[in-house]
Structures are given as structure tokens and as C-alpha cells.
Design a protein around this motif. Structure first.
Motif, PDB file in Angstrom:
ATOM      1  N   TRP A   1       0.817  -1.214   0.000  1.00  0.00           N
ATOM      2  CA  TRP A   1       0.000   0.000   0.000  1.00  0.00           C
ATOM      3  C   TRP A   1       0.849   1.260   0.000  1.00  0.00           C
ATOM      4  O   TRP A   1       0.464   2.282  -0.576  1.00  0.00           O
ATOM      5  N   THR A   2       2.018   1.215   0.620  1.00  0.00           N
ATOM      6  CA  THR A   2       2.908   2.381   0.598  1.00  0.00           C
ATOM      7  C   THR A   2       3.416   2.643  -0.814  1.00  0.00           C
ATOM      8  O   THR A   2       3.344   3.769  -1.316  1.00  0.00           O
ATOM      9  N   THR A   3       3.926   1.612  -1.470  1.00  0.00           N
ATOM     10  CA  THR A   3       4.452   1.798  -2.827  1.00  0.00           C
ATOM     11  C   THR A   3       3.339   2.127  -3.819  1.00  0.00           C
ATOM     12  O   THR A   3       3.517   2.990  -4.678  1.00  0.00           O
ATOM     13  N   THR A   4       2.199   1.490  -3.667  1.00  0.00           N
ATOM     14  CA  THR A   4       1.073   1.785  -4.550  1.00  0.00           C
ATOM     15  C   THR A   4       0.596   3.216  -4.338  1.00  0.00           C
ATOM     16  O   THR A   4       0.285   3.928  -5.301  1.00  0.00           O
ATOM     17  N   GLY A   5       0.548   3.656  -3.089  1.00  0.00           N
ATOM     18  CA  GLY A   5       0.149   5.035  -2.790  1.00  0.00           C
ATOM     19  C   GLY A   5       1.107   6.051  -3.380  1.00  0.00           C
ATOM     20  O   GLY A   5       0.685   7.085  -3.914  1.00  0.00           O
ATOM     21  N   ILE A   6       2.406   5.761  -3.308  1.00  0.00           N
ATOM     22  CA  ILE A   6       3.401   6.671  -3.885  1.00  0.00           C
ATOM     23  C   ILE A   6       3.209   6.778  -5.397  1.00  0.00           C
ATOM     24  O   ILE A   6       3.189   7.876  -5.962  1.00  0.00           O
ATOM     25  N   VAL A   7       3.066   5.635  -6.062  1.00  0.00           N
ATOM     26  CA  VAL A   7       2.876   5.642  -7.517  1.00  0.00           C
ATOM     27  C   VAL A   7       1.594   6.392  -7.892  1.00  0.00           C
ATOM     28  O   VAL A   7       1.592   7.218  -8.813  1.00  0.00           O
ATOM     29  N   CYS A   8       0.520   6.139  -7.175  1.00  0.00           N
ATOM     30  CA  CYS A   8      -0.744   6.811  -7.481  1.00  0.00           C
ATOM     31  C   CYS A   8      -0.647   8.315  -7.207  1.00  0.00           C
ATOM     32  O   CYS A   8      -1.188   9.117  -7.968  1.00  0.00           O
ATOM     33  N   ALA A   9       0.062   8.698  -6.152  1.00  0.00           N
ATOM     34  CA  ALA A   9       0.244  10.123  -5.859  1.00  0.00           C
ATOM     35  C   ALA A   9       1.030  10.802  -6.976  1.00  0.00           C
ATOM     36  O   ALA A   9       0.705  11.928  -7.386  1.00  0.00           O
ATOM     37  N   VAL A  10       2.042  10.124  -7.495  1.00  0.00           N
ATOM     38  CA  VAL A  10       2.822  10.682  -8.604  1.00  0.00           C
ATOM     39  C   VAL A  10       1.940  10.846  -9.836  1.00  0.00           C
ATOM     40  O   VAL A  10       2.014  11.865 -10.540  1.00  0.00           O
ATOM     41  N   MET A  11       1.090   9.867 -10.103  1.00  0.00           N
ATOM     42  CA  MET A  11       0.212   9.958 -11.275  1.00  0.00           C
ATOM     43  C   MET A  11      -0.820  11.076 -11.100  1.00  0.00           C
ATOM     44  O   MET A  11      -1.097  11.815 -12.046  1.00  0.00           O
ATOM     45  N   VAL A  12      -1.367  11.220  -9.902  1.00  0.00           N
ATOM     46  CA  VAL A  12      -2.322  12.307  -9.649  1.00  0.00           C
ATOM     47  C   VAL A  12      -1.624  13.657  -9.777  1.00  0.00           C
ATOM     48  O   VAL A  12      -2.160  14.591 -10.381  1.00  0.00           O
ATOM     49  N   PHE A  13      -0.407  13.771  -9.243  1.00  0.00           N
ATOM     50  CA  PHE A  13       0.361  15.007  -9.390  1.00  0.00           C
ATOM     51  C   PHE A  13       0.590  15.309 -10.866  1.00  0.00           C
ATOM     52  O   PHE A  13       0.471  16.457 -11.311  1.00  0.00           O
ATOM     53  N   SER A  14       0.901  14.283 -11.629  1.00  0.00           N
ATOM     54  CA  SER A  14       1.119  14.454 -13.067  1.00  0.00           C
ATOM     55  C   SER A  14      -0.154  14.923 -13.769  1.00  0.00           C
ATOM     56  O   SER A  14      -0.105  15.787 -14.645  1.00  0.00           O
ATOM     57  N   ILE A  15      -1.287  14.360 -13.388  1.00  0.00           N
ATOM     58  CA  ILE A  15      -2.568  14.787 -13.973  1.00  0.00           C
ATOM     59  C   ILE A  15      -2.802  16.263 -13.666  1.00  0.00           C
ATOM     60  O   ILE A  15      -3.146  17.051 -14.552  1.00  0.00           O
TER      61      ILE A  15
END
Length: 145
Positions: free
Chosen positions: A27-41
Motif C-alpha cells: 500500500w505504501t508503494t502503490t500510494g506513492i505511484v498513485c500520488a505521482v500519477m495524480v500530481f502528473s494529472i
């Protein structure tokens, strides 16, 4: 059925701690990846001129329609990874799409000469690709457990 580890005192507690640790890492790594994608959006949609003086997609020599395509794909990928009950096959597509996106981002920044500004433009996506790979590994580890 009794296994060899059932005869060892505390073995089931150790398995429980391992599974808990695996969930935390996932969940930590998935959260980091998803946060990066949301930031990118958000960055591509609302703050398009940062850190470049011109529109980022123009700077990276990409067509303007690609913004909508990336935004929709990343939003769907984030939902696929975070929403429980999504089939594993869909999550696999999200992981694959994010992997392609991160490798492509690194290549695009390299091709546009961003290494002259900072090598982090090229390395950053690859670091997040590594985090994505860890998330993918733990996704399968938890699913197969």
C-alpha cells in the motif's frame, strides 16, 4: 492439514507479521505511484507551464491531444489500483500502462535535452518505475498468498 510450521511455537504469528509487512509495503508503494500519477494529472491539466517556460507537451514535442489521453489513462489506472474488487487483469493493465508511461517520460525528457537542466528529469521517472515494480511484486505476493 497440519504443516511443519504449525509445530513451531510462534510460527503462525511470524506469518501474520510477514503478511502485515507485505500489505504495508504494497500500500505504501502503490500510494506513492498513485500520488505521482495524480500530481502528473494536475500538473498537465492545471499547471502546464511549470517547470518549463512553454507548455510541457509542446516542450517535449508531443501532440496536444496527448494531454487528454494521458489524463484519462492515468485517472483510470489510479482508480484500478486503489479501488478494491477490481479484477487482477485490470490491475495488470494499469501496472503495464504506468510502466510504459514512466519509461516514456524518461525517454522524452532525455530526448528534449533536459539533462542539461537537471539529470533528475531523466532519473525521477525511473525511480518511480522502481517503486512501481516493488508494488507489482507485492501485488502478486499478496494475491497468491
Amino acid at each position: 492439514m497440519i504443516t511443519a510450521t504449525d509445530a513451531i511455537p510462534g510460527a503462525s504469528a511470524t506469518r501474520g507479521l510477514g503478511a502485515r509487512r507485505d500489505r504495508i509495503v504494497y500500500w505504501t508503494t502503490t500510494g506513492i505511484v498513485c500520488a505521482v500519477m495524480v500530481f502528473s494529472i494536475i500538473n498537465f491539466t492545471f499547471i502546464d507551464r511549470f517547470p518549463f517556460s512553454e507548455v510541457a507537451l509542446v516542450y517535449l514535442r508531443m501532440p496536444s491531444y496527448f494531454r487528454a489521453e494521458l489524463t484519462v489513462a492515468k485517472a483510470l489506472g489510479v482508480l484500478a489500483l486503489l479501488v478494491p474488487g477490481i479484477p487482477a487483469r485490470i490491475k495488470e493493465f494499469a501496472y503495464f500502462g504506468f510502466g510504459i508511461t514512466l519509461v516514456s517520460a524518461s525517454i522524452a525528457h532525455f530526448a528534449s535535452g533536459d539533462a542539461r537542466i537537471s539529470v533528475l528529469f531523466i532519473i525521477d521517472p525511473l525511480i518511480f518505475l522502481g517503486i512501481l515494480i516493488v508494488s507489482y511484486f507485492y501485488f502478486h505476493k499478496l494475491r497468491d498468498a
